[in-house]
Enzyme design. Sequence first.
Site, PDB file in Angstrom:
ATOM      1  N   GLY A  18      68.152  -4.437  90.212  1.00 16.47           N
ATOM      2  CA  GLY A  18      67.049  -3.690  90.825  1.00 16.47           C
ATOM      3  C   GLY A  18      67.480  -3.060  92.145  1.00 16.47           C
ATOM      4  O   GLY A  18      68.190  -3.687  92.923  1.00 16.47           O
ATOM      5  N   ARG A  79      70.736  -2.349  84.918  1.00 18.57           N
ATOM      6  CA  ARG A  79      70.928  -3.749  84.509  1.00 18.57           C
ATOM      7  C   ARG A  79      71.759  -3.653  83.237  1.00 18.57           C
ATOM      8  O   ARG A  79      71.276  -3.166  82.223  1.00 18.57           O
ATOM      9  CB  ARG A  79      69.586  -4.415  84.224  1.00 18.57           C
ATOM     10  CG  ARG A  79      68.656  -4.433  85.429  1.00 18.57           C
ATOM     11  CD  ARG A  79      67.437  -5.292  85.151  1.00 18.57           C
ATOM     12  NE  ARG A  79      66.367  -5.067  86.115  1.00 18.57           N
ATOM     13  CZ  ARG A  79      66.348  -5.600  87.343  1.00 18.57           C
ATOM     14  NH1 ARG A  79      67.331  -6.367  87.730  1.00 18.57           N
ATOM     15  NH2 ARG A  79      65.339  -5.357  88.157  1.00 18.57           N
ATOM     16  N   ASP A 110      72.417 -12.133  92.016  1.00 13.18           N
ATOM     17  CA  ASP A 110      73.232 -13.146  91.333  1.00 13.18           C
ATOM     18  C   ASP A 110      73.859 -12.646  90.042  1.00 13.18           C
ATOM     19  O   ASP A 110      75.029 -12.877  89.773  1.00 13.18           O
ATOM     20  CB  ASP A 110      72.365 -14.361  90.992  1.00 13.18           C
ATOM     21  CG  ASP A 110      72.146 -15.255  92.193  1.00 13.18           C
ATOM     22  OD1 ASP A 110      72.724 -14.978  93.254  1.00 13.18           O
ATOM     23  OD2 ASP A 110      71.370 -16.214  92.050  1.00 13.18           O
ATOM     24  N   THR A 132      68.699  -7.279  97.131  1.00  8.93           N
ATOM     25  CA  THR A 132      67.514  -7.499  96.294  1.00  8.93           C
ATOM     26  C   THR A 132      66.304  -7.721  97.186  1.00  8.93           C
ATOM     27  O   THR A 132      66.410  -8.383  98.227  1.00  8.93           O
ATOM     28  CB  THR A 132      67.674  -8.703  95.345  1.00  8.93           C
ATOM     29  OG1 THR A 132      66.401  -9.008  94.762  1.00  8.93           O
ATOM     30  CG2 THR A 132      68.176  -9.954  96.046  1.00  8.93           C
ATOM     31  N   ASP A 134      63.998  -9.580  96.410  1.00  5.27           N
ATOM     32  CA  ASP A 134      63.440 -10.894  96.059  1.00  5.27           C
ATOM     33  C   ASP A 134      63.833 -12.033  97.021  1.00  5.27           C
ATOM     34  O   ASP A 134      63.227 -13.097  96.973  1.00  5.27           O
ATOM     35  CB  ASP A 134      63.870 -11.306  94.643  1.00  5.27           C
ATOM     36  CG  ASP A 134      63.359 -10.342  93.578  1.00  5.27           C
ATOM     37  OD1 ASP A 134      62.416  -9.590  93.860  1.00  5.27           O
ATOM     38  OD2 ASP A 134      63.926 -10.342  92.458  1.00  5.27           O
ATOM     39  N   ASP A 136      66.242 -13.976  96.781  1.00  4.55           N
ATOM     40  CA  ASP A 136      66.453 -15.166  95.951  1.00  4.55           C
ATOM     41  C   ASP A 136      67.933 -15.496  95.757  1.00  4.55           C
ATOM     42  O   ASP A 136      68.311 -16.084  94.750  1.00  4.55           O
ATOM     43  CB  ASP A 136      65.760 -14.977  94.583  1.00  4.55           C
ATOM     44  CG  ASP A 136      66.323 -13.801  93.809  1.00  4.55           C
ATOM     45  OD1 ASP A 136      67.090 -13.004  94.379  1.00  4.55           O
ATOM     46  OD2 ASP A 136      66.005 -13.676  92.609  1.00  4.55           O
ATOM     47  N   ARG A 178      60.106 -11.680  90.984  1.00 12.03           N
ATOM     48  CA  ARG A 178      60.604 -12.350  89.763  1.00 12.03           C
ATOM     49  C   ARG A 178      60.189 -13.821  89.793  1.00 12.03           C
ATOM     50  O   ARG A 178      58.996 -14.091  89.874  1.00 12.03           O
ATOM     51  CB  ARG A 178      62.120 -12.201  89.651  1.00 12.03           C
ATOM     52  CG  ARG A 178      62.644 -12.364  88.251  1.00 12.03           C
ATOM     53  CD  ARG A 178      64.130 -12.219  88.197  1.00 12.03           C
ATOM     54  NE  ARG A 178      64.563 -10.855  88.416  1.00 12.03           N
ATOM     55  CZ  ARG A 178      64.626  -9.925  87.461  1.00 12.03           C
ATOM     56  NH1 ARG A 178      64.302 -10.226  86.237  1.00 12.03           N
ATOM     57  NH2 ARG A 178      65.022  -8.710  87.739  1.00 12.03           N
TER      58      ARG A 178
HETATM   59  O1  F6P Z   1      64.748  -8.053  91.317  1.00 12.15           O
HETATM   60  C1  F6P Z   1      63.911  -7.086  91.861  1.00 12.15           C
HETATM   61  C2  F6P Z   1      62.683  -6.908  91.003  1.00 12.15           C
HETATM   62  O2  F6P Z   1      61.886  -5.900  91.577  1.00 12.15           O
HETATM   63  C3  F6P Z   1      61.848  -8.174  90.759  1.00 12.15           C
HETATM   64  O3  F6P Z   1      61.028  -8.483  91.835  1.00 12.15           O
HETATM   65  C4  F6P Z   1      61.128  -7.808  89.513  1.00 12.15           C
HETATM   66  O4  F6P Z   1      60.800  -8.960  88.768  1.00 12.15           O
HETATM   67  C5  F6P Z   1      62.124  -6.971  88.766  1.00 12.15           C
HETATM   68  O5  F6P Z   1      63.057  -6.491  89.712  1.00 12.15           O
HETATM   69  C6  F6P Z   1      61.537  -5.804  88.014  1.00 12.15           C
HETATM   70  O6  F6P Z   1      62.562  -5.196  87.320  1.00 12.15           O
HETATM   71  P1  F6P Z   1      62.454  -3.789  86.598  1.00 12.15           P
HETATM   72  O7  F6P Z   1      62.460  -2.725  87.646  1.00 12.15           O
HETATM   73  O8  F6P Z   1      63.654  -3.740  85.726  1.00 12.15           O
HETATM   74  O9  F6P Z   1      61.163  -3.785  85.862  1.00 12.15           O
END
Ligand code: F6P
Length: 343
Positions: A18, A79, A110, A132, A134, A136, A178
Amino acid sequence: MSSATKEIKTIGVLTSGGDAPGMNAAIRAVVRRALGKGLKVYGIYRGYDGLMEEDLKELSAQDVSDTIQKGGTVLYTARCAEMRTPEGQKRAAETCRKYGIEGLVVIGGDGSYRGAQVLAHQGINVVGIPGTIDLDISCTEYTIGFDTSVNTAMEAIDKVRDTSTSHERCSIIEVMGRNAGYLALWCGIANGAEDILLPENYDYDEQRIIDNIIDSRRRGKKHHIIINAEGVGHSASMARRIEAATGMETRATILGHMQRGGSPTAKDRVYASIMGCMAVDLLIAGKSERVVGYKNGKFQDFDIDEALAMVKGIDPYQYEIATAMSGGYSKTSGAKALNDETL
Ligand code: F6P
């Protein structure tokens, strides 16, 4: 960890997973630090996808000008499921060899470091930078994008609160993260929420939330703000159930991807710049399989294996602060005890 020390002449930089505000500042720092030290630097587009497909370009200092203030990532991101396959990993390593990329800076979370590790085992020196929203990543108290994201969410929640008060409603506001509750916890404190629901300790005792709403209404409260973490989710159905049980009009707002965009804060720009330079310095020093982090008040680097093995939890003291400030669920519930882990 690889202890090989080889002189690096060419490096690559990519963003993966992300996107996060501040990634551009990190890219810019990597490029300018590398050029300043006499290295050639490739920008790899669309994360590991681009590495496999040779979607890369040699970058000049000028290529990254006018980017520090921009959200998103100028290198685009993806991703990449293929990077988990032996074929994909082979292709990625082949591109590195073909272009003479001896060192790679991976800006992401990660999952992105696992891809980097694979490349390291194929002889490419790698350094990760935590990117990120997050927050995390276990080895670091700071990740690029969190500060901007939490400020973006905080401003949005203030606005929801205005209309919530005018209409005397309950609002459930779902923030990203997440499986991690840091964004929710910080918004909960910063926005003065009545309830904060975190995946790390929510016990799904909805009746307690309902009782809290009824009680605070009785005491004359005009609104009721519940910050719900993405990892708990189900905000819309929760809103329906709460409205039915309390008689208080209840709306769910899912902030979603707006939390990932926007111009980075000063903190994200500065910390990302420092981390970008550090990553290049580590590669120049012959280091590999390192992750740049910020811990105990200083920037440091960690072994990737150790970083990935670390467990991250919500800081119990920060949660206690949140509960002390709130009048609702967090204060009175039997929310599961948090482990004695710190951010
Ligand atoms: O990891 C960043 C994040 O925004 C999370 O908070 C969320 O769960 C995820 O990515 C959403 O991913 P995508 O943009 O692929 O829907």
